[in-house]
Design a protein around this motif. Sequence first.
Motif, PDB file in Angstrom:
ATOM      1  N   ASP A   3       0.869  -1.297   0.084  1.00 30.54           N
ATOM      2  CA  ASP A   3      -0.001  -0.186  -0.190  1.00 30.54           C
ATOM      3  C   ASP A   3       0.851   1.173  -0.003  1.00 30.54           C
ATOM      4  O   ASP A   3       1.745   1.393   0.820  1.00 30.54           O
ATOM      5  CB  ASP A   3      -0.814  -0.046   1.303  1.00 30.54           C
ATOM      6  CG  ASP A   3      -1.884   0.879   1.239  1.00 30.54           C
ATOM      7  OD1 ASP A   3      -1.713   2.016   0.564  1.00 30.54           O
ATOM      8  OD2 ASP A   3      -2.792   0.876   2.127  1.00 30.54           O
ATOM      9  N   SER A   4       0.706   2.122  -1.014  1.00 33.22           N
ATOM     10  CA  SER A   4       1.621   3.393  -1.188  1.00 33.22           C
ATOM     11  C   SER A   4       1.469   4.408   0.016  1.00 33.22           C
ATOM     12  O   SER A   4       2.561   4.732   0.426  1.00 33.22           O
ATOM     13  CB  SER A   4       1.299   3.911  -2.306  1.00 33.22           C
ATOM     14  OG  SER A   4      -0.024   4.545  -2.349  1.00 33.22           O
ATOM     15  N   ASP A   5       0.373   4.158   0.630  1.00 30.83           N
ATOM     16  CA  ASP A   5       0.181   5.074   1.750  1.00 30.83           C
ATOM     17  C   ASP A   5       0.640   4.573   3.227  1.00 30.83           C
ATOM     18  O   ASP A   5       0.600   5.330   4.289  1.00 30.83           O
ATOM     19  CB  ASP A   5      -1.538   5.460   2.170  1.00 30.83           C
ATOM     20  CG  ASP A   5      -1.766   6.671   1.193  1.00 30.83           C
ATOM     21  OD1 ASP A   5      -0.811   7.263   0.738  1.00 30.83           O
ATOM     22  OD2 ASP A   5      -2.995   6.997   1.145  1.00 30.83           O
ATOM     23  N   THR A  29      -1.250  -2.468   9.799  1.00 31.80           N
ATOM     24  CA  THR A  29      -0.661  -1.544   8.927  1.00 31.80           C
ATOM     25  C   THR A  29      -1.093  -0.339   9.241  1.00 31.80           C
ATOM     26  O   THR A  29      -2.425   0.114   9.513  1.00 31.80           O
ATOM     27  CB  THR A  29      -0.910  -1.640   7.387  1.00 31.80           C
ATOM     28  OG1 THR A  29      -0.725  -3.052   7.263  1.00 31.80           O
ATOM     29  CG2 THR A  29      -0.303  -0.683   6.601  1.00 31.80           C
ATOM     30  N   ILE A  30      -0.492   0.782   9.396  1.00 36.50           N
ATOM     31  CA  ILE A  30      -0.815   2.355   9.719  1.00 36.50           C
ATOM     32  C   ILE A  30      -0.520   3.106   8.532  1.00 36.50           C
ATOM     33  O   ILE A  30       0.646   3.333   8.053  1.00 36.50           O
ATOM     34  CB  ILE A  30      -0.230   2.806  10.991  1.00 36.50           C
ATOM     35  CG1 ILE A  30      -0.644   1.900  12.207  1.00 36.50           C
ATOM     36  CG2 ILE A  30      -0.749   4.061  11.288  1.00 36.50           C
ATOM     37  CD1 ILE A  30       0.230   2.201  13.466  1.00 36.50           C
ATOM     38  N   ASN A  31      -1.607   3.879   8.015  1.00 34.28           N
ATOM     39  CA  ASN A  31      -1.386   4.630   6.840  1.00 34.28           C
ATOM     40  C   ASN A  31      -1.048   6.127   7.267  1.00 34.28           C
ATOM     41  O   ASN A  31      -1.173   6.820   8.352  1.00 34.28           O
ATOM     42  CB  ASN A  31      -2.631   4.649   5.822  1.00 34.28           C
ATOM     43  CG  ASN A  31      -2.727   3.524   5.394  1.00 34.28           C
ATOM     44  OD1 ASN A  31      -2.043   2.395   4.850  1.00 34.28           O
ATOM     45  ND2 ASN A  31      -4.140   2.924   5.564  1.00 34.28           N
ATOM     46  N   ARG A  32      -0.437   6.944   6.466  1.00 29.32           N
ATOM     47  CA  ARG A  32      -0.009   8.158   6.622  1.00 29.32           C
ATOM     48  C   ARG A  32      -1.346   9.002   6.863  1.00 29.32           C
ATOM     49  O   ARG A  32      -2.172   8.887   6.313  1.00 29.32           O
ATOM     50  CB  ARG A  32       0.678   8.943   5.195  1.00 29.32           C
ATOM     51  CG  ARG A  32       1.575  10.007   5.742  1.00 29.32           C
ATOM     52  CD  ARG A  32       2.399  10.395   4.275  1.00 29.32           C
ATOM     53  NE  ARG A  32       3.322   9.371   4.114  1.00 29.32           N
ATOM     54  CZ  ARG A  32       4.345   8.984   4.790  1.00 29.32           C
ATOM     55  NH1 ARG A  32       4.774   9.855   5.700  1.00 29.32           N
ATOM     56  NH2 ARG A  32       5.192   8.155   4.635  1.00 29.32           N
ATOM     57  N   PHE A  65       8.168  -1.574  10.785  1.00 30.49           N
ATOM     58  CA  PHE A  65       8.807  -1.183   9.574  1.00 30.49           C
ATOM     59  C   PHE A  65       8.117   0.347   9.435  1.00 30.49           C
ATOM     60  O   PHE A  65       7.011   0.607   9.500  1.00 30.49           O
ATOM     61  CB  PHE A  65       8.413  -1.906   8.436  1.00 30.49           C
ATOM     62  CG  PHE A  65       8.886  -3.156   8.212  1.00 30.49           C
ATOM     63  CD1 PHE A  65       8.436  -4.379   8.949  1.00 30.49           C
ATOM     64  CD2 PHE A  65      10.079  -3.446   7.490  1.00 30.49           C
ATOM     65  CE1 PHE A  65       8.932  -5.549   8.752  1.00 30.49           C
ATOM     66  CE2 PHE A  65      10.600  -4.545   7.415  1.00 30.49           C
ATOM     67  CZ  PHE A  65      10.138  -5.616   8.046  1.00 30.49           C
ATOM     68  N   TYR A  66       9.055   1.168   9.366  1.00 35.43           N
ATOM     69  CA  TYR A  66       8.757   2.689   9.048  1.00 35.43           C
ATOM     70  C   TYR A  66       9.219   3.088   7.861  1.00 35.43           C
ATOM     71  O   TYR A  66      10.050   2.904   7.315  1.00 35.43           O
ATOM     72  CB  TYR A  66       9.294   3.584  10.250  1.00 35.43           C
ATOM     73  CG  TYR A  66       8.909   3.416  11.528  1.00 35.43           C
ATOM     74  CD1 TYR A  66       7.842   4.062  12.083  1.00 35.43           C
ATOM     75  CD2 TYR A  66       9.327   2.543  12.557  1.00 35.43           C
ATOM     76  CE1 TYR A  66       7.280   4.188  13.260  1.00 35.43           C
ATOM     77  CE2 TYR A  66       8.885   2.325  13.907  1.00 35.43           C
ATOM     78  CZ  TYR A  66       7.818   3.225  14.166  1.00 35.43           C
ATOM     79  OH  TYR A  66       7.266   2.896  15.536  1.00 35.43           O
ATOM     80  N   ASN A  67       8.210   3.475   6.854  1.00 35.33           N
ATOM     81  CA  ASN A  67       8.150   3.717   5.330  1.00 35.33           C
ATOM     82  C   ASN A  67       9.155   2.587   4.905  1.00 35.33           C
ATOM     83  O   ASN A  67      10.088   2.908   4.143  1.00 35.33           O
ATOM     84  CB  ASN A  67       9.108   4.894   5.469  1.00 35.33           C
ATOM     85  CG  ASN A  67       8.297   6.170   5.874  1.00 35.33           C
ATOM     86  OD1 ASN A  67       7.144   6.134   5.735  1.00 35.33           O
ATOM     87  ND2 ASN A  67       9.109   7.185   6.824  1.00 35.33           N
ATOM     88  N   GLY A  68       8.806   1.507   5.186  1.00 37.42           N
ATOM     89  CA  GLY A  68       9.522   0.185   4.679  1.00 37.42           C
ATOM     90  C   GLY A  68      10.678  -0.074   5.175  1.00 37.42           C
ATOM     91  O   GLY A  68      11.235  -1.290   4.790  1.00 37.42           O
TER      92      GLY A  68
END
Lengths: 255, 376
Positions: A3-5, A29-32, A65-68
Amino acid sequence: MPDSDAQILVEDLTMAYGDFLIQADLNFTINRGDVFIIMGGSGCGKSTLLKTMIGLKSPDKGDVFYNGAPFWSSSHEHQEILKRSFGTTFQAGALWSSMTLAENIGLALRQYTDLGDKAIREVAAYKLMLVGLAGFEDYYPNEISGGMMKRAGLARAMALDPEILFFDEPSAGLDPISAKLLDDLILELRDSLGTTVIIVTHELASIFAIGNNSVFLDPVTKTQLATGDPNDLRDNHENLVVRNFLQRGMAETNA
Amino acid sequence: MTEAQIKAAPGDGGTLVVTVSGDWLLGASLPGPNSVLQLLRQSPPPASVAFDTSLLGDWDTGLIIALLAIQREAASQNTNFDEAGLPDGARRLLDLALAVAEREGARRHAKPKRFLERVGDSVLEVIENGKELLAFIGELVLSFGRYARGTATYLRSDLLLYIQQAGAQAFAIVSVISFLIGMIFAFVGVMQLNMFGAGIYTADLVAVAMVREMAPIMTAIIMAGRTGAAYAAQIGTMKVNEEIDALKTLGMQPIDFLVTPRVIALVLMMPLLTMYSSLMGILGGMGVGVIMLDISLVQYVAQTMDAVGLNSLLGGLFKSIVYGSLVALAGCQQGMACGNSALAVGQSTTKAVVMGIVLIVISASLLTVIYINIGI
């Protein structure tokens, strides 16, 4: 990344104190820009999960994972840099008692920026204004009320304009009006600064008012039972424990 | 108030009918459910237990406790517990008490430990404490490295405050104690040495004892009780309040911020306090010596100056630095290792003082042996 977000990814996380298992196999998962709620009954390990996410307690298995990029399996330097993009408020504020509010907020700025004393003070005054404590720069933490300490703790957490704000039970011990004001403030920060907010709480009013994503931890099975929008979980989740929690124990068995 | 009574009699179809009468109030002499429990334990156990409470007067927790005991026994014998005959309120309270089943494994069974087990535990704890202390020393050394390279975070104002607290503010207590110790030494010296007509050597006794041994050790013990305890309590309370976690989340080293400045402050101030303590001790001895020996002040001072060489002074000061670092180390280590409660802060403070004093005495013995061997 699927997920890109997605900003934060928790994968196969297992936490324990010695032999005592707290939570196992957490995946979410936590989105921006999310206001993400970590919820569950008392003693289920909500605060422990928060501590693992902000780098205070190492997990027994899995990673965050933060930003991947993984947090726990990366180098110490990388962890320290990553930590600066977090802001954390603690249950009782945890303000440094030997420093004034302005000094509390200024410490991180002094450490990580090239700002001079005057500029640091200005930033501190501005952050205090944001949380409704204008003019309290020179007060010591023991001179203000519990609710004010929480807000001052928030001001300190925002000192470095963090990308992610973590809250440990922000509205616990606050009167309903103050709790509502704090909720509004959290939403406002999310909207104006684009901050991702992660909150440990079991205040249902707050959960539904501000949360748009969540994870539900269960102390009995010691794992997550649900993740998603709390409003949706309340009405539609298949697990009775989750619905019962979100409906204050009023869930029908056959929803 | 009528006397509380409990009776049990077999009724129809294997039912045990328990008749409860009188006032069942806590604090009154209640008969207790034992007679009923006996009947429940007989074999075969009754199929069901029912209640007759038509003569029951006032009741409170006293009755519920008895009923709970009967319920528990009935459950373990697979006897049906028929609560229909109980008062409405009692029934509801029983249901409330039994609503949440006991969490499995929650009950703690206090097992008395045997003597050998306790000894073993204590030994393991000592080893564990030793390891923790060594790890802490290692971290402290790394922190000094960061200080030397200028990459450590700390507040200069904090450092100055600690120096003031460990230095200037300790003056009064150090003065009083050292002055009195000097006087005591002089009394002893005058009494004993005068027997040989060597009373003048009291000046030597006081000066050498103070400068080489007593000033460093007394100052260190005062600082262990005063500053070491304060360090443990301050850092321990910060731990309880999550203030240390707050430092860590900002990527700062709590040890740089909290421990190293305190250690530096105490290590800087200890030699100064020790020198001052020696001076006060010599002054105290001088007062006693001059008055009791009937010698002049000049004579006493000259005798003192002959007695103490630079070696003695430097030796004493080196000791004070060692003791000071041990006291600071014990205080800060106990503070950082503090648990998460008010009780734990108290324990840490106590341990900091005890550990500080033990470390002082051990190192004092070692240093004395070393000094003798290298001839200081």
